[in-house]
Design an enzyme around this catalytic site. Structure first.
Site, PDB file in Angstrom:
ATOM      1  CG  HIS A 103      -0.116   0.183   2.538  1.00  0.00           C
ATOM      2  ND1 HIS A 103       0.587  -0.859   3.092  1.00  0.00           N
ATOM      3  CD2 HIS A 103       0.089   1.254   3.338  1.00  0.00           C
ATOM      4  CE1 HIS A 103       1.177  -0.449   4.201  1.00  0.00           C
ATOM      5  NE2 HIS A 103       0.904   0.836   4.373  1.00  0.00           N
ATOM      6  CG  ASP A 105       1.449   5.038   4.854  1.00  0.00           C
ATOM      7  OD1 ASP A 105       1.078   3.849   4.870  1.00  0.00           O
ATOM      8  OD2 ASP A 105       2.564   5.413   5.278  1.00  0.00           O
ATOM      9  CG  HIS A 264       5.051   1.182   3.025  1.00  0.00           C
ATOM     10  ND1 HIS A 264       4.540   2.354   2.517  1.00  0.00           N
ATOM     11  CD2 HIS A 264       4.446   1.013   4.221  1.00  0.00           C
ATOM     12  CE1 HIS A 264       3.677   2.867   3.380  1.00  0.00           C
ATOM     13  NE2 HIS A 264       3.591   2.076   4.421  1.00  0.00           N
ATOM     14  NE  ARG A 279       2.288   6.457   9.420  1.00  0.00           N
ATOM     15  CZ  ARG A 279       1.227   5.920   8.814  1.00  0.00           C
ATOM     16  NH1 ARG A 279       1.235   4.656   8.453  1.00  0.00           N
ATOM     17  NH2 ARG A 279       0.162   6.655   8.573  1.00  0.00           N
TER      18      ARG A 279
HETATM   19  O1  LIG Z   1       5.738  -1.414  10.407  1.00  0.00           O
HETATM   20  C1  LIG Z   1       6.224  -1.114   9.314  1.00  0.00           C
HETATM   21  O2  LIG Z   1       7.340  -1.467   8.952  1.00  0.00           O
HETATM   22  C2  LIG Z   1       5.439  -0.245   8.367  1.00  0.00           C
HETATM   23  C3  LIG Z   1       3.992  -0.216   8.699  1.00  0.00           C
HETATM   24  C4  LIG Z   1       3.244   0.751   7.809  1.00  0.00           C
HETATM   25  O3  LIG Z   1       2.625   0.388   6.865  1.00  0.00           O
HETATM   26  C5  LIG Z   1       3.377   2.177   8.075  1.00  0.00           C
HETATM   27  O4  LIG Z   1       4.023   2.553   9.037  1.00  0.00           O
HETATM   28  O5  LIG Z   1       2.823   2.968   7.293  1.00  0.00           O
HETATM   29 FE   LIG Z   2       1.935   2.090   5.708  1.00  0.00          FE
END
Ligand SMILES: O=C(O)CCC(=O)C(=O)O
Ligand SMILES: [Fe+2]
Length: 288
Positions: A103, A105, A264, A279
Site C-alpha cells: 500500500h 499510506d 510498502h 511513525r
Molecule cells: O511497520 C512497518 O514497517 C510499516 C507499517 C506501515 O505500513 C506504516 O508505518 O505505514
Molecule cells: Fe503504511
C-alpha cells in the site's frame, strides 16, 4: 567548523539508500537538510542507523518537511498525537499486522501523505523487515498502449477495506488485536475520493503509478468488477521483486519514505516476538 559530508549508499538498483554520517537528534544545517532532501527525492526511501530520538526530536525532524498528520483511525502516542506507535506484542496472535499488505499510506485523503518517518524502538531477533516498491519504475515499464489508457483514468479510493465496519480491523478486534494497537473501525471509512491513476510527482516532475490494493476501489466510470482484472494486473506488476528493496531493522533504525512514489509492506513473520516503531507522517498535496 566544517560539516562532514553525508555518505549515500544505495540499497538496490530499484530504490532505497542508507545515509551515513547524520545525527538526527541535532538541528540540521542547511547543507545537511539539502543533502537529505536530495537523497530522499533521488532514492524514494532513505534509511538511517543507530539514531536516538526523543519524541520531540522525531517531530522536529519531520516538521522540516511539512505539516504533520494525525491518523484518523489509529491512536497516537499519549501527549504526542502526531506519533503513531506501530506495535505488535509478542502474545498478539491475530491474523494481520499493521501495514501487512502492499500500500501507500492514507490515499483515501484528498491530500495523501508526502511521506512518513518510521523509527524502530524494539525489533524482533529475525523477521519484521519492511519492503518498498518504486512506482516511477512501475509506470515507466508499462507499454505505451497501457500508459496511454491509464493516463486518461482516475480512480476511486477509500479506507473501507482497512477501517470500514466490515473490514480487517473489525475482524482483528474480534480476534483480540486490541492488545497491540488501538485501531477503530468506522463508517467514515466509506467516504470516497478520486485521484489520477498516473500522477506527476510535485517535486521531481516524474510520472508514476498511483493506485494501491489497500485503498483503490475502482476506476472512475467503471464498476468494481470491471476494474478488478486491470487493477490485479497492476498490483502484480508494481510490486515485482526487481522494483523493490527490503530493509532489515535494528533498534534505532529510521526509514523515511516518499509516500507519493512508493508502496510498502511490513512483513508479519516474527510471531511470538515483539516489534515497536514510531511513525510520524508529513502531510502532502492533492495529486495531479
Ligand atoms: O511497520 C512497518 O514497517 C510499516 C507499517 C506501515 O505500513 C506504516 O508505518 O505505514
Ligand atoms: Fe503504511
Amino acid at each position: 567548523m566544517t560539516v562532514k559530508d553525508i555518505e549515500v549508499r544505495p540499497l538496490t538498483s530499484a530504490l532505497g539508500a542508507e545515509l551515513l554520517g547524520v545525527d538526527l537528534s541535532k538541528p540540521l544545517s542547511n547543507k545537511e537538510f539539502d543533502s537529505i532532501h536530495r537523497a530522499f527525492l533521488d532514492h524514494q526511501v532513505i534509511f538511517f542507523r543507530d539514531q536516538q530520538l526523543t519524541p520531540e526530536q522525531h517531530l522536529a525532524f519531520a516538521r522540516k518537511f511539512g505539516e504533520l498528520d494525525i491518523h484518523p483511525f489509529a491512536a497516537g502516542l499519549e501527549g504526542h498525537p502526531e506519533i503513531l506507535p506501530i506495535v505488535k506484542e509478542a502474545d498478539d496472535h491475530t491474523s494481520a499486522n499493521f501495514g501487512g499488505s502492499w500500500h501507500s499510506d492514507v490515499t483515501f485523503y484528498e491530500k495523501p501523505a508526502l511521506g512518513s518517518i518510521l523509527y524502530a524502538l524494539d525489533v524482533p531477533k529475525t523477521g519484521g523487515d519492511t519492503l518498498w516498491a518504486n512506482m516511477y519504475l512501475a509506470y515507466e515499464t508499462l507499454s505505451d498502449g497501457l500508459k496511454q489508457t491509464l493516463d486518461g483514468l482516475k480512480a476511486v479510493h477509500n479506507a473501507s477495506r482497512a477501517y470500514g465496519l466490515n473490514s480487517r480491523t473489525t475482524q482483528r478486534h474480534q480476534e483480540g488485536a486490541d492488545i497491540s494497537m488501538q485501531v477503530r473501525a468506522s463508517e467514515e471509512a466509506e467516504e470516497e475520493v478520486t485521484h489520477p491513476v498516473i500522477r506527476t510527482h510535485p517535486e521531481t516532475g516524474r510520472k508514476l503509478l498511483f493506485v494501491n490494493a489497500n485503498f483503490t476501489r475502482r476506476f472512475v466510470g467503471w464498476s468494481e468488477k470491471e476494474s478488478e482484472p486491470l487493477l490485479s494486473f497492476l498490483w502484480e506488476h508494481c510490486t515485482q521483486p526487481a522494483f523493490t528493496c527490503r530493509f532489515r531493522w535494528q533498534k534505532g533504525s529510521i526509514a523515511f519514505w516518499d509516500n507519493r512514489c512508493t508502496q510498502h509492506l511490513a512483513l508479519n513473520d516474527y510471531h511470538g516476538q515483539r516489534r515497536e516503531a514510531h511513525r510520524v507522517t508529513v502531510c502532502g498535496d492533492k495529486p495531479y
